[in-house]
Design an enzyme around this catalytic site. Structure first.
Site, PDB file in Angstrom:
ATOM      1  N   GLY A  40       0.863  -1.185   0.000  1.00 57.89           N
ATOM      2  CA  GLY A  40       0.000   0.000   0.000  1.00 57.89           C
ATOM      3  C   GLY A  40       0.890   1.222   0.000  1.00 57.89           C
ATOM      4  CG  HIS A  41       3.488   1.773  -2.464  1.00 57.60           C
ATOM      5  ND1 HIS A  41       4.224   1.363  -3.528  1.00 57.60           N
ATOM      6  CD2 HIS A  41       3.753   0.878  -1.482  1.00 57.60           C
ATOM      7  CE1 HIS A  41       4.899   0.269  -3.210  1.00 57.60           C
ATOM      8  NE2 HIS A  41       4.620  -0.049  -1.972  1.00 57.60           N
TER       9      HIS A  41
END
Ligand code: GDP
Ligand code: IMO
Ligand code: MG
Length: 432
Positions: A40-41
């Site tokens: 998850g960026h």
């Protein structure tokens, strides 16, 4: 030439996404090499916050070509969902801009059910996976019975293969999986529809990267997870199932080492970990709560993928030196310096205390991490909001001393210092 890599130097969530977004401004091709939507960026552009799980963070710079590499595992439904979200936010995610490697592996609902079942069966000893099915998908890949993205070229065939794969997985699944939309025929039909959407994106990722490099373009490899979650070199078994380090980048993209230029390690100025496993500098109590944030503050440390509160600890220079060694890092980007405002003193682990005294290296590898006791250096904090700082000279003396102490400890230059989540909140040092 050249290939630059951005690698997580800790346990993931170091802020790789926001650094990639920045460096992508001067890159031509941005490529993820491993992992799946367990990543998850979060990237903040002005008022807008993008949470990317599969699509490279470089997509937010309008000129880049982006690539989902051969080392990745792809849940087609989640990819389609992410593409729609980006599209509705006005981001061009057409097949001209985004390519999916034919060699990437496919995550099916059977992998998701298996991930959950394996975690439940571990009871107290659960790993704390993101339950996105990545571990079981990589296991199928290694067992040579995985399904590859290239099969989506023929959607009908692909649908049949997915149905067969889900049927074959049924005996290993718990009974309740049948209630979780795991009708093999229905899953096959659904995946056939995803294939219709994704088929135009398919490409030979190694060839694309090689062609770009041969033309002298800048290729930026986007790491997911972090060094200490690497399947081989992380805190096994509390790791992810892919190669998160430099060697994994070359394998996962399909390019040779001769192209490598910079290998940038991203490290948070404090440390976090989601899920179980050793964490020598972990802290609890008010300081940890303060670093994590409370839910309504901008420095929240809650998982982008699972919303779990991240475990918090002081910066560990011993582990950072390890990350430098494993990856051949050439430089460091430090994130979240702004968050340390008001904390005094600041602790930095510089060695582990053992029977033979203090050691700055991991004498017997990561296996000793459960037992070690950190030796801390105490550094002066500062009272200043750093979020407006844009140059080294804007930082208070104590913040500069803190960064320079890190450089002394690890023997590498800190090239980028981020002082907020937003694109502009960055201090570049040296020639970058
Ligand atoms: P990644 O997985 O390595 O890309 O990192 P994540 O996006 O999961 O987590 C990093 C979090 O920190 C995100 O919410 C970012 O917006 C935020 N962030 C990154 N750099 C900074 C910084 O310098 N200061 C602050 N306050 N937040 C930051
Ligand atoms: P990004 O790219 C932080 C962790 C999980 C768990 C372990 C195994 O955002 O840095 P998995 O679902 O991969 O089998 O879980 O790895 N983990 C991450 N932690 N950031 C990530 O990605 C992670 N991806 C996996 O929490 O401990
Ligand atoms: Mg993350």
């Amino acid at each position: 030439m050249p290939l630059d890599l951005v690698v997580g130097a800790q346990w993931g969530d170091e802020g790789k996404g926001r650094i990639i977004d920045l460096l992508a401004a001067s890159a031509d091709l941005v490529a993820r090499w491993g992992g799946g939507d367990n990543a998850g960026h979060t990237v903040t552009v002005g008022q807008r916050v993008f949470r990317l799980h599969l699509v490279p963070s470089g997509i937010l710079q309008p000129h880049t070509l982006c690539l989902l590499g051969a080392g990745m595992v792809i849940h087609p439904g989640r990819l389609v969902g992410e593409l729609r979200q980006l599209e509705s936010a006005g981001i061009d995610v057409s097949p001209n801009r985004l390519k999916l490697s034919t060699a990437a592996h496919i995550i099916t609902p059977a992998h998701l059910a298996l991930d959950a079942a394996q975690e439940s069966s571990r009871g107290q000893a659960e790993l704390g996976t993101t339950r996105r099915g990545t571990g079981p998908a990589y296991a199928d890949k290694a067992s040579r019975r995985g399904l590859r993205a290239g099969a989506m070229r023929q959607p009908e065939d692909f649908a049949r293969k997915v149905t067969e794969a889900v049927t074959a997985a049924a005996p290993s699944l718990p009974a309740q999986a049948a209630d979780q939309n795991l009708d093999p025929e229905a899953v096959g039909r659904e995946y056939g529809e995803y294939a219709e959407v994704l088929r135009p994106f398919l490409a030979d990722s190694g060839r694309l990267a090689a062609e770009a490099l041969a033309l002298g373009k800048v290729v930026l490899g986007e790491g997911a997870q972090g060094t200490l979650l690497d399947l081989d070199h992380g805190t096994y078994p509390f790791v992810t199932s892919s190669c998160t380090t430099t060697a994994g980048a070359l394998a996962g993209l399909g390019v040779g080492p001769g192209h490598l230029r910079h290998v940038l390690g991203v490290a948070k100025v404090f440390q976090t970990r989601v899920g179980a496993g050793p964490f020598p500098t972990e802290i609890q109590g008010p300081t940890a709560d303060r670093l994590r944030g409370t839910g309504d503050q901008p420095w929240d440390e809650f998982g982008t993928t699972t919303a779990r509160p991240r475990r918090i600890g002081w910066l560990d220079a011993v582990l950072l030196r390890y990350a430098i060694r494993i990856n051949g890092l050439t430089e460091i980007a430090l994130t979240k310096l702004d968050i340390l405002n008001g904390l005094d003193p600041l602790m930095m682990c510089t060695a582990y205390l053992g029977e033979g005294g203090a050691s700055g290296d991991l004498d017997s590898g990561l296996d000793e991490l459960e037992q070690v006791s950190p030796s801390y250096l105490s550094l002066a904090g500062w009272q200043a909001d750093l979020r407006q700082a844009r140059s080294w000279d804007d930082l208070p003396d104590a913040a500069r001393d803190y960064v320079q102490e890190i450089e002394r400890q690890i023997g590498l230059p800190v090239r980028l210092i981020s002082v907020g989540p937003e694109r502009k909140q960055i201090i570049a040092r040296g020639d970058r």
